[in-house]
Write a protein that holds these residues in place. Structure first.
Motif, short mmCIF file in Angstrom:
data_model
loop_
_atom_site.label_atom_id
_atom_site.label_comp_id
_atom_site.label_asym_id
_atom_site.label_seq_id
_atom_site.Cartn_x
_atom_site.Cartn_y
_atom_site.Cartn_z
N VAL A 1 0.86 -1.18 0.00
CA VAL A 1 0.00 0.00 0.00
C VAL A 1 0.89 1.24 0.00
O VAL A 1 1.85 1.32 0.78
CB VAL A 1 -0.92 0.04 1.23
N HIS A 2 0.58 2.18 -0.87
CA HIS A 2 1.30 3.45 -0.92
C HIS A 2 0.31 4.58 -0.65
O HIS A 2 -0.86 4.51 -1.04
CB HIS A 2 1.93 3.67 -2.29
N ALA A 3 0.80 5.63 0.01
CA ALA A 3 -0.05 6.80 0.25
C ALA A 3 0.81 8.05 0.37
O ALA A 3 1.99 7.97 0.72
CB ALA A 3 -0.88 6.61 1.52
N GLN A 4 0.19 9.17 0.10
CA GLN A 4 0.84 10.46 0.27
C GLN A 4 0.01 11.30 1.22
O GLN A 4 -1.20 11.42 1.05
CB GLN A 4 0.98 11.17 -1.08
N PHE A 5 0.67 11.85 2.24
CA PHE A 5 -0.03 12.64 3.26
C PHE A 5 0.41 14.09 3.18
O PHE A 5 1.60 14.39 3.03
CB PHE A 5 0.29 12.11 4.66
N ARG B 1 4.40 13.82 3.05
CA ARG B 1 5.13 12.59 3.35
C ARG B 1 4.63 11.47 2.45
O ARG B 1 3.42 11.31 2.23
CB ARG B 1 4.91 12.16 4.81
N ASN B 2 5.56 10.69 1.93
CA ASN B 2 5.23 9.52 1.12
C ASN B 2 5.53 8.27 1.92
O ASN B 2 6.64 8.09 2.44
CB ASN B 2 6.06 9.52 -0.17
N ILE C 1 8.51 -1.04 6.04
CA ILE C 1 7.94 0.31 6.13
C ILE C 1 8.94 1.29 5.54
O ILE C 1 10.10 1.34 5.95
CB ILE C 1 7.65 0.69 7.60
N ARG C 2 8.48 2.09 4.60
CA ARG C 2 9.33 3.12 4.00
C ARG C 2 8.62 4.47 4.08
O ARG C 2 7.45 4.60 3.69
CB ARG C 2 9.68 2.77 2.55
N ILE C 3 9.36 5.44 4.62
CA ILE C 3 8.83 6.80 4.74
C ILE C 3 9.76 7.73 3.99
O ILE C 3 10.96 7.81 4.30
CB ILE C 3 8.73 7.22 6.22
N ASP C 4 9.22 8.40 2.99
CA ASP C 4 10.02 9.29 2.14
C ASP C 4 11.26 8.60 1.59
O ASP C 4 12.37 9.16 1.58
CB ASP C 4 10.42 10.55 2.92
N LEU D 1 5.91 5.14 12.36
CA LEU D 1 4.82 5.34 11.39
C LEU D 1 3.60 5.92 12.07
O LEU D 1 2.98 6.86 11.58
CB LEU D 1 4.48 4.00 10.74
N ALA D 2 3.25 5.37 13.23
CA ALA D 2 2.05 5.80 13.95
C ALA D 2 2.12 7.26 14.34
O ALA D 2 1.09 7.96 14.41
CB ALA D 2 1.84 4.93 15.18
N GLY D 3 3.32 7.74 14.63
CA GLY D 3 3.46 9.13 15.01
C GLY D 3 3.19 10.11 13.88
O GLY D 3 2.88 11.28 14.12
#
Length: 357
Positions: A52-56, A64-65, A78-81, A91-93
């Motif tokens: 699952v991918h999302a952009q916030f 943030r991607n 888990i990958r963030i940016d 991630l939860a934060g």
């Protein structure tokens, strides 16, 4: 899929895939489903993993991607940016999510674990010292319980060490929870008054052991019974929130509809407290909101979501049962879900406003 708006209504027949959309959002927020404790039921049949991918876009203009991959075996990726992170807590934060589904009643009639997890959601996001203390406490608790299961061969010197460590972390956890709870109750009472005339609801925080006695003394005096049971009876891991109506357990007096309103007030208040504390919104996932709530209370709930300004995703079977509740919403999008396909419907005059996203 096009960017979501503030209020997002997904309607369709049973089994069309509405809840799967909410599940995907929850997966990218916490790397797990809110409906399943294991991965297999949410991975497509015949596949070994899901992605699952999302952009916030946060209110302070930060984008943030996030990407989540869950396989049938192993830990989540888990990958963030573009950077791999090791813990779900990171991630939860970033992406606080609150769920309101059929299990919401368990806040009133479920086990203490449900209410403790509800409480700790808020404490985690507001009290910075909580998570490290909670994680250390869990490690100490595991070690103490392991010693207790040794029975007559227990090492009293080691037990004394773990008693001391548990007590030290318990103080931090309890202080964080109590501060949060005292602030939360004020917000809850305000929200409840907006939703129902049944405001005689009392919330009481129970820390998990006698409030008049130091935990280290409790652990010492109960060690014999703990040894017989093979686990630690008292401590923050047994904390609870008592929810009463007229001095009696609320679940035993209130109707099903009244229980859902009280539970909804708990969730809405938690998101509102988060906004007041952090100056950011959380995201609400509402699965089948119309169920067991009459039209007047449904309108009151929706008004609070609009006023709060949080992003909301709502599922229902019949859009007519809910779309009219958002006449005041300037940022509403309706989606029709059919056989897993999610299609946005054209904005309706007087209902769906223009988006600034």
């Amino acid at each position: 899929m096009a960017p979501f708006k503030q209020i997002n209504l997904l309607y369709g027949a049973n089994g069309s895939g509405k809840t799967s959309v909410l599940e995907a959002i929850h997966m990218v927020a916490l790397a797990r489903s809110f409906r399943q404790n294991i991965v297999r039921p949410v991975v497509k049949r015949g596949q070994q993993s899901l992605t699952v991918h999302a952009q916030f876009h946060s209110s302070d203009g930060i984008t943030r991607n996030v990407g989540i991959q869950r396989s049938l075996k192993g830990e989540p990726l888990i990958r963030i940016d573009g950077e791999t992170v090791r813990t779900v807590s990171q991630l939860a934060g970033i992406f606080p999510v609150l769920v309101m589904d059929a299990n919401i009643f368990s806040l009133l009639d479920g086990s203490s674990k449900v209410r403790r997890q509800f409480l700790d959601w808020g404490v985690f996001h507001v009290e910075h010292s909580f998570f490290d203390a909670w994680r250390a406490y869990q490690r100490c608790l595991k070690q103490r319980n392991s010693l207790l299961r040794q029975g007559s061969g227990i090492n009293n010197a080691q037990l004394a060490i773990w008693n001391e460590e548990l007590s030290r972390y318990a103080v931090t956890i309890d202080n964080c929870r109590e501060r949060y709870f005292n602030e939360f109750v004020l917000v809850f009472n305000q929200v409840l008054a907006r939703l129902t005339e049944c405001t005689d609801i009392q919330l009481e925080y129970r820390r998990g052991w006698d409030s008049q006695i130091d935990l280290s003394n409790v652990l010492t005096t109960t060690v014999e019974r703990d040894t017989q049971l093979g686990y630690t009876q008292y401590g923050p891991h047994r904390a609870d929130i008592k929810i009463r109506h007229q001095g009696v357990e609320a679940s035993s007096l209130l109707s099903r509809g009244q229980q859902k309103i009280v539970a909804a007030a708990l969730k809405i208040a938690q998101g509102l407290h988060y906004k007041q504390s952090k100056s950011h919104h959380c995201i609400y996932l509402l699965d089948d909101l119309p169920a067991e709530i009459d039209s007047n209370h449904r309108q009151a709930v929706c008004d609070l979501f609009v006023e709060q300004g949080a992003q909301v995703f709502i599922t229902c079977i019949d859009k007519a049962s809910i779309v009219g509740c958002f006449d005041k919403a300037k940022d509403l999008q309706v989606f029709h879900v059919e056989q897993g396909s999610v299609k946005p419907e054209p904005s309706e005059e007087g209902i769906c406003g223009d988006s600034n996203d």
